[in-house]
Write an enzyme that holds these catalytic residues in place. Sequence first.
Site, PDB file in Angstrom:
ATOM      1  N   GLU A  33      94.146  23.759  58.007  1.00 35.52           N
ATOM      2  CA  GLU A  33      93.804  22.826  59.078  1.00 35.52           C
ATOM      3  C   GLU A  33      93.604  23.705  60.323  1.00 35.52           C
ATOM      4  O   GLU A  33      94.492  24.481  60.668  1.00 35.52           O
ATOM      5  CB  GLU A  33      94.972  21.864  59.274  1.00 35.52           C
ATOM      6  CG  GLU A  33      94.626  20.680  60.115  1.00 35.52           C
ATOM      7  CD  GLU A  33      95.790  19.728  60.270  1.00 35.52           C
ATOM      8  OE1 GLU A  33      95.738  18.931  61.203  1.00 35.52           O
ATOM      9  OE2 GLU A  33      96.749  19.782  59.474  1.00 35.52           O
ATOM     10  N   ARG A 259     106.774  26.817  48.805  1.00 37.30           N
ATOM     11  CA  ARG A 259     106.229  27.518  49.958  1.00 37.30           C
ATOM     12  C   ARG A 259     107.063  28.752  50.268  1.00 37.30           C
ATOM     13  O   ARG A 259     108.232  28.855  49.893  1.00 37.30           O
ATOM     14  CB  ARG A 259     106.131  26.609  51.177  1.00 37.30           C
ATOM     15  CG  ARG A 259     107.454  26.135  51.728  1.00 37.30           C
ATOM     16  CD  ARG A 259     107.264  24.999  52.731  1.00 37.30           C
ATOM     17  NE  ARG A 259     106.679  25.442  53.981  1.00 37.30           N
ATOM     18  CZ  ARG A 259     105.505  24.998  54.454  1.00 37.30           C
ATOM     19  NH1 ARG A 259     104.796  24.109  53.806  1.00 37.30           N
ATOM     20  NH2 ARG A 259     105.056  25.421  55.603  1.00 37.30           N
ATOM     21  N   LYS A 269     103.134  26.324  62.429  1.00 36.89           N
ATOM     22  CA  LYS A 269     102.155  26.557  63.488  1.00 36.89           C
ATOM     23  C   LYS A 269     102.614  25.918  64.792  1.00 36.89           C
ATOM     24  O   LYS A 269     102.410  26.464  65.868  1.00 36.89           O
ATOM     25  CB  LYS A 269     100.804  25.977  63.073  1.00 36.89           C
ATOM     26  CG  LYS A 269     100.021  26.909  62.161  1.00 36.89           C
ATOM     27  CD  LYS A 269      98.681  26.323  61.799  1.00 36.89           C
ATOM     28  CE  LYS A 269      98.768  25.433  60.600  1.00 36.89           C
ATOM     29  NZ  LYS A 269      97.493  25.018  60.029  1.00 36.89           N
TER      30      LYS A 269
HETATM   31  P1  ATP Z   1     102.242  24.712  59.150  1.00 41.45           P
HETATM   32  O1  ATP Z   1     103.340  23.778  58.767  1.00 41.45           O
HETATM   33  O2  ATP Z   1     102.685  26.090  59.437  1.00 41.45           O
HETATM   34  O3  ATP Z   1     101.346  24.160  60.198  1.00 41.45           O
HETATM   35  P2  ATP Z   1     100.472  23.771  57.173  1.00 41.45           P
HETATM   36  O4  ATP Z   1     100.834  23.676  55.752  1.00 41.45           O
HETATM   37  O5  ATP Z   1     100.411  22.534  57.957  1.00 41.45           O
HETATM   38  O6  ATP Z   1     101.380  24.863  57.830  1.00 41.45           O
HETATM   39  P3  ATP Z   1      97.716  24.160  56.684  1.00 41.45           P
HETATM   40  O7  ATP Z   1      96.673  24.718  57.556  1.00 41.45           O
HETATM   41  O8  ATP Z   1      97.670  22.729  56.343  1.00 41.45           O
HETATM   42  O9  ATP Z   1      99.098  24.496  57.360  1.00 41.45           O
HETATM   43  O10 ATP Z   1      97.878  25.030  55.363  1.00 41.45           O
HETATM   44  C1  ATP Z   1      96.827  25.596  54.643  1.00 41.45           C
HETATM   45  C2  ATP Z   1      97.338  25.982  53.293  1.00 41.45           C
HETATM   46  O11 ATP Z   1      98.380  26.949  53.414  1.00 41.45           O
HETATM   47  C3  ATP Z   1      97.939  24.783  52.594  1.00 41.45           C
HETATM   48  O12 ATP Z   1      97.442  24.763  51.268  1.00 41.45           O
HETATM   49  C4  ATP Z   1      99.407  25.033  52.638  1.00 41.45           C
HETATM   50  O13 ATP Z   1     100.046  24.490  51.532  1.00 41.45           O
HETATM   51  C5  ATP Z   1      99.486  26.558  52.661  1.00 41.45           C
HETATM   52  N1  ATP Z   1     100.727  27.005  53.303  1.00 41.45           N
HETATM   53  C6  ATP Z   1     101.142  26.734  54.548  1.00 41.45           C
HETATM   54  N2  ATP Z   1     102.351  27.271  54.781  1.00 41.45           N
HETATM   55  C7  ATP Z   1     102.725  27.900  53.641  1.00 41.45           C
HETATM   56  C8  ATP Z   1     103.879  28.650  53.230  1.00 41.45           C
HETATM   57  N3  ATP Z   1     104.900  28.848  54.048  1.00 41.45           N
HETATM   58  N4  ATP Z   1     103.895  29.156  51.983  1.00 41.45           N
HETATM   59  C9  ATP Z   1     102.859  28.970  51.158  1.00 41.45           C
HETATM   60  N5  ATP Z   1     101.750  28.283  51.467  1.00 41.45           N
HETATM   61  C10 ATP Z   1     101.671  27.743  52.694  1.00 41.45           C
HETATM   62 MG    MG Z   2      99.101  20.935  57.657  1.00 39.90          MG
END
Ligand code: ATP
Ligand code: MG
Length: 557
Positions: A33, A259, A269
């Site tokens: 995202e 994760r 983020k």
């Molecule tokens: P954040 O909570 O840090 O904002 P998010 O999951 O909302 O992370 P996205 O941009 O939606 O961020 O994530 C893109 C991809 O990265 C998704 O498929 C998500 O599952 C993966 N991802 C995010 N954080 C992790 C993590 N700590 N370990 C493994 N994969 C991750």
């Molecule tokens: Mg997200």
Amino acid sequence: MAESVNFIHQIIEKDIEDKKYGDNPIITRFPPEPNGYLHIGHAKSICLNFSTAMKYGGLCNLRYDDTNPVKEDVEYIDSIEEDVRWLGFKWNERLWASDYFDTMYEAALELIRKGKAYVCQLTPEEMKEYRGTLTEPGKESPYRNRSVEENMKLFREMKDGKYADGEMVLRAKIDMASPNINMRDPIIYRIAHATHHNTGDKWCIYPMYDFAHPIEDAIEGITHSICTLEFEDHRPLYDWVVREVGFWPNPPQQIEFARLNITNTVMSKRYLKKLVEDGVVDGWDDPRMPTIAGIRRRGYTPEAVRNFCEEIGVSKANSTVDIAQLEHCVRDDLKEKVPSRNVIFDPIKVIITNYPEGQYEECEIENNPAVPEMGSRKVTFSREIWVDRADFMEIPEKKYFRLYPPYTKEDGTAVDGNEVRLKGAYFVRCTGYDKDENGNVTTVYATYDPETRSGSGFEGRKVKGTIHFVDAGSAVPITVRLFDYLMIDDPDEPGRLMANPESMHVITCMAEASILDAEPGDRFQFFRHGYFNAEPKLYTRETPVFNEIVGLKSSWK
Ligand code: ATP
Ligand code: MG
């Protein structure tokens, strides 16, 4: 990199064997995202998605999951692409979920036509109340049995902007008694009068993640949609959408993995953004940040990050990886890649009293003893040199083999001043020292043995200690930024992390003159200290600034 077959690979191999996707390639996707910079957790997901596709001769898409109009910013797009490229991966296609809004809208209409979706006007509070709990079933909304015609009309009006944000939503009609709360008529479209970075003001209704994501995957022919464990309970809904919307023959399958969590590291983020906004760090790419931009600026290598992601593997159970393991991978990758330089962190002057004043000579020092092809460099040696304060003790402790002056033991035995090897130069023997009025050692005196020049083949005697030096006459001061963890345990709240108020120490060191040949980003081992890089944004020949990448010693077993 070690080849491993994890549980995701096992699923894929079975699917290939069963010809589940016919002759189509395996297609994965990385779906960020665009609402912040990527962090090391995303690196895990990137490595997993891209290397899985590569392993099976497939493809991996980079898809911006931009279905939420208010939180997103194109500023982040460039950084995301730079990060993926830096990690060493090439995407098949670069796509935007928002490009599928028309298809998603059509899919919603199709659900309504089939009697599988309805417009609901419960307030958020009512909706919550009707949803039920983990132990109690939910209640059906009074709007659940509207006619198809009415739903069509209302949903079109929602799209046409007739209603305000929150006034009504479109819900999937599934099962209010499902033990899985996600299946209790989830919202699939909501009203948001917001300008979208891609579609502008074309839409004032936006699909929810659980509805949009399976459609995005299906449109792209994704075979394996890898996501994190939080989505496990959403999988029945994912499958429901794919099935009900169903104009694709080979439905994508969602596979969840745990994760990545790392000690002393926050991976959200939102939180990282706050650190930037509050000025705790100097931007998203501050070298202390766990963002990919941060670790890149810090001097971590893509190989080290990839090795780390491979080493920790993929699992179905949440756990926290010791940050020492990441540091170990960095150290391990740098050890045979970077040349060493002599830098004195806490300089103390040593005067070699029997070396002629005004004379100097050049010594040859290997750049990396483990890699002879990396050659050597010249450093100067003369009567006055700098050594690290830690390499001198007035009275040696047990097993201390570095510089100490002659002294008398408690039992009255006289001990001679110690002799050490100056790496690349001579054996020197400590003869005495001066202290200032505060008791701080200011100068150490020594004599050298001309017979013992490095490279001369001298074998007369051995010494137990080798230390490094820089020649005082040609040494240059450099700024070194030493880092501690950005996040530390909160003493007031066990189990919680807090920002470390002392995560950076800036010191001035004395370095061999050749350090000024560095270009921003160049990495070195500062001999006996650790790995450092010329600060990518701040380094100039006139103001040489270096970042600590990682120390030499590991606590990782
Ligand atoms: P954040 O909570 O840090 O904002 P998010 O999951 O909302 O992370 P996205 O941009 O939606 O961020 O994530 C893109 C991809 O990265 C998704 O498929 C998500 O599952 C993966 N991802 C995010 N954080 C992790 C993590 N700590 N370990 C493994 N994969 C991750
Ligand atoms: Mg997200």
